[in-house]
Design a protein around this motif. Structure first.
Motif, PDB file in Angstrom:
ATOM      1  N   ALA A  44       0.853  -1.192   0.000  1.00  0.00           N
ATOM      2  CA  ALA A  44       0.000   0.000   0.000  1.00  0.00           C
ATOM      3  C   ALA A  44       0.886   1.238   0.000  1.00  0.00           C
ATOM      4  O   ALA A  44       2.057   1.184   0.401  1.00  0.00           O
ATOM      5  N   THR A  45       0.339   2.337  -0.510  1.00  0.00           N
ATOM      6  CA  THR A  45       1.037   3.616  -0.400  1.00  0.00           C
ATOM      7  C   THR A  45       0.123   4.562   0.366  1.00  0.00           C
ATOM      8  O   THR A  45      -1.014   4.802  -0.033  1.00  0.00           O
ATOM      9  N   TRP A  46       0.634   5.051   1.456  1.00  0.00           N
ATOM     10  CA  TRP A  46      -0.138   5.973   2.293  1.00  0.00           C
ATOM     11  C   TRP A  46       0.401   7.380   2.072  1.00  0.00           C
ATOM     12  O   TRP A  46       1.607   7.619   2.192  1.00  0.00           O
ATOM     13  N   THR A  47      -0.476   8.293   1.682  1.00  0.00           N
ATOM     14  CA  THR A  47      -0.061   9.685   1.567  1.00  0.00           C
ATOM     15  C   THR A  47      -0.534  10.413   2.815  1.00  0.00           C
ATOM     16  O   THR A  47      -1.733  10.555   3.053  1.00  0.00           O
ATOM     17  N   HIS A  48       0.429  10.826   3.583  1.00  0.00           N
ATOM     18  CA  HIS A  48       0.168  11.526   4.846  1.00  0.00           C
ATOM     19  C   HIS A  48      -0.381  12.919   4.521  1.00  0.00           C
ATOM     20  O   HIS A  48      -0.067  13.473   3.459  1.00  0.00           O
ATOM     21  N   PRO A  49      -1.188  13.519   5.427  1.00  0.00           N
ATOM     22  CA  PRO A  49      -1.716  14.866   5.140  1.00  0.00           C
ATOM     23  C   PRO A  49      -0.614  15.895   4.817  1.00  0.00           C
ATOM     24  O   PRO A  49      -0.861  16.872   4.106  1.00  0.00           O
ATOM     25  N   THR A  50       0.622  15.690   5.282  1.00  0.00           N
ATOM     26  CA  THR A  50       1.712  16.632   4.941  1.00  0.00           C
ATOM     27  C   THR A  50       2.179  16.449   3.502  1.00  0.00           C
ATOM     28  O   THR A  50       2.997  17.224   3.009  1.00  0.00           O
ATOM     29  N   GLY A  51       1.712  15.402   2.823  1.00  0.00           N
ATOM     30  CA  GLY A  51       2.143  15.156   1.446  1.00  0.00           C
ATOM     31  C   GLY A  51       3.212  14.074   1.366  1.00  0.00           C
ATOM     32  O   GLY A  51       3.515  13.572   0.286  1.00  0.00           O
ATOM     33  N   LEU A  52       3.816  13.724   2.491  1.00  0.00           N
ATOM     34  CA  LEU A  52       4.845  12.666   2.472  1.00  0.00           C
ATOM     35  C   LEU A  52       4.202  11.335   2.097  1.00  0.00           C
ATOM     36  O   LEU A  52       3.084  11.036   2.520  1.00  0.00           O
ATOM     37  N   LYS A  53       4.932  10.556   1.295  1.00  0.00           N
ATOM     38  CA  LYS A  53       4.393   9.262   0.856  1.00  0.00           C
ATOM     39  C   LYS A  53       5.138   8.130   1.552  1.00  0.00           C
ATOM     40  O   LYS A  53       6.370   8.178   1.657  1.00  0.00           O
ATOM     41  N   ILE A  54       4.385   7.155   1.977  1.00  0.00           N
ATOM     42  CA  ILE A  54       5.001   6.033   2.677  1.00  0.00           C
ATOM     43  C   ILE A  54       4.617   4.750   1.963  1.00  0.00           C
ATOM     44  O   ILE A  54       3.423   4.474   1.775  1.00  0.00           O
TER      45      ILE A  54
END
Ligand code: ATP
Length: 397
Positions: A71-81
């Motif tokens: 999965a790719t999670w995009t954090h509200p700050t825009g950082l992608k994990i």
């Protein structure tokens, strides 16, 4: 921001009773103190479920790839994990494996390319920041050494040889003797790879700092030789690469050139000196690369500026060629042609005294004659015979 985010992931991990690790290049870069925003985490268990929990806890968006359990999670700050799952198959046999907690993680790490890239950092609250380093990656980082994890590593995936060259160049590290030996034994496997896979790694390699050093290293690793290039051209190629690098660094004030040479320019150098630009054909996969290859082949065959004297004449010969191809030639070991540099500068700043509209109004019929007249005008401008719009009209009539 990254640190805060990792803390958040750790909190969710602890609350959901899951072990989560930061993994891959970012771990290496944290130890080296280098910036890296490519956040890869591995979840011991259900990575997709964990990604949904992260969205519940902190917001943002998640994109899942069920087939791969990633999965790719995009954090509200825009950082992608990027989140992957490691399987828990050994959990049924705790007695067989003393370090059950990390057994699947170790397996994951073992499948990686080099020891320096095979470390993980625990994110769970209790063990936050704990380094998992089963293959002495940290020691090898300190020793500036690139080391494979097992002997068949390069045979399994020959692109790792190009990755090794990339990390050598980037960090100014070197492979240890054993790894280099394994690379030399496996390098012929490179021929069997698709151009797409090779290009992908070479593009990254030649976009790093010190591309000419990488070009040279690939001779030492017998990479070019797999594609019919003689080792004897090493010095010429290295010099050309260096001059190309320096040209862009020092003299770069050309609007029509990118900030850096394209990776394909470096790639073409060995084929150029081998007089076998055709050999590079199968690697020219994009329109842009094809154009560069064609132009450089044409220029090499015609040597257009050998006898030309004035600017106008140069323009007549070089107008069809991109600045990139021309610079490839200027930085060629045998040429350092101020004249051509001046021409390039002048060509970029060529004033347009007459437009197509002006020609139409003067009674000329649109067609091939138009471009021929405009080229003649450009030649006259470059030779200082026309310096104003009025003179251009006079010249036209
Ligand atoms: P960069 O800083 O250039 O992105 P990176 O180490 O993060 O370098 P990636 O290509 O993003 O490189 O790969 C991430 C991680 O995946 C690597 O650190 C490595 O552990 C692993 N990896 C990537 N490619 C391979 C490969 N061909 N074989 C084995 N492991 C690989």
């Amino acid at each position: 921001a990254v640190f805060q985010l990792l803390k958040e992931i750790g909190t969710t991990a602890t609350n959901s009773n899951t072990s989560v690790f930061l993994i891959g290049g970012i771990v290496r870069d944290i130890i080296l103190g280098r910036p890296n925003d490519d956040i890869d985490i591995v979840v011991e268990g259900d990575g997709i479920g964990f990604s949904h929990q992260l969205v519940k806890d902190y917001g943002g968006e998640v994109k899942t790839h069920e087939d791969f359990g990633t999965a790719t999670w995009t954090h509200p700050t825009g950082l992608k994990i990027d989140i992957t799952s490691s399987r828990l198959e050994y959990y049924d046999h705790p007695a067989a494996l003393p370090d059950v907690e990390h057994s699947t993680l170790k397996e994951d790490l073992y499948r990686r390319d080099f020891t320096i890239n095979a470390m993980a950092i625990c994110l769970d609250q209790k063990k936050f920041g704990h380094l998992v380093d089963p293959f002495q990656g940290k020691t090898h980082l300190e020793e500036k050494t690139i080391k494979v994890l097992y002997n068949l590593s390069f045979i399994e995936d020959p692109t790792r040889i190009l990755r090794a060259a990339r990390f050598e160049t980037r960090f100014q590290f070197s492979m240890d003797d054993h790894t280099k030996e394994l690379a030399l034994i496996s390098i012929d496997k490179m021929k069997a790879l698709s151009a797409t896979r090779i290009n992908h790694e070479l593009e990254k390699l030649f976009t790093e700092d010190y591309p000419s050093q990488a070009l040279k290293r690939l001779f030492e690793l017998q990479f070019w030789q797999q594609f019919g290039i003689q080792g004897s051209h090493l010095t010429q190629c290295f010099t050309h690469g260096q001059r190309l690098e320096e040209f862009y660094k020092n003299k770069h004030s050309y609007k029509t050139l990118d900030q850096k040479p394209s990776w394909f320019m470096y790639f073409l150098i060995p084929f150029y000196y081998e007089n076998d630009l055709k050999g590079a054909q199968r690697f020219a996969l994009t329109k842009k690369d094809n154009k560069l290859l064609k132009e450089i082949s044409d220029l090499k065959a015609q040597d257009p500026w050998k006898h030309s004297s004035d600017m106008g004449e140069l323009h007549q010969l070089l107008k069809p060629y991109s600045a990139e191809s021309i610079v490839f030639f200027i930085t060629n070991e045998l040429r350092d042609d101020e004249r051509v540099l001046n021409y390039l500068q002048a060509r970029e700043n060529l004033p347009t005294y007459l437009t197509g509209e002006d020609l139409k109004n003067s009674g000329l019929k649109p067609g091939p004659l138009f471009s021929s007249v405009l080229l003649d005008l450009e030649i006259a401008v470059l030779n200082d015979q026309v310096q104003t719009k009025e003179q251009a009209f006079k010249w036209l009539h």
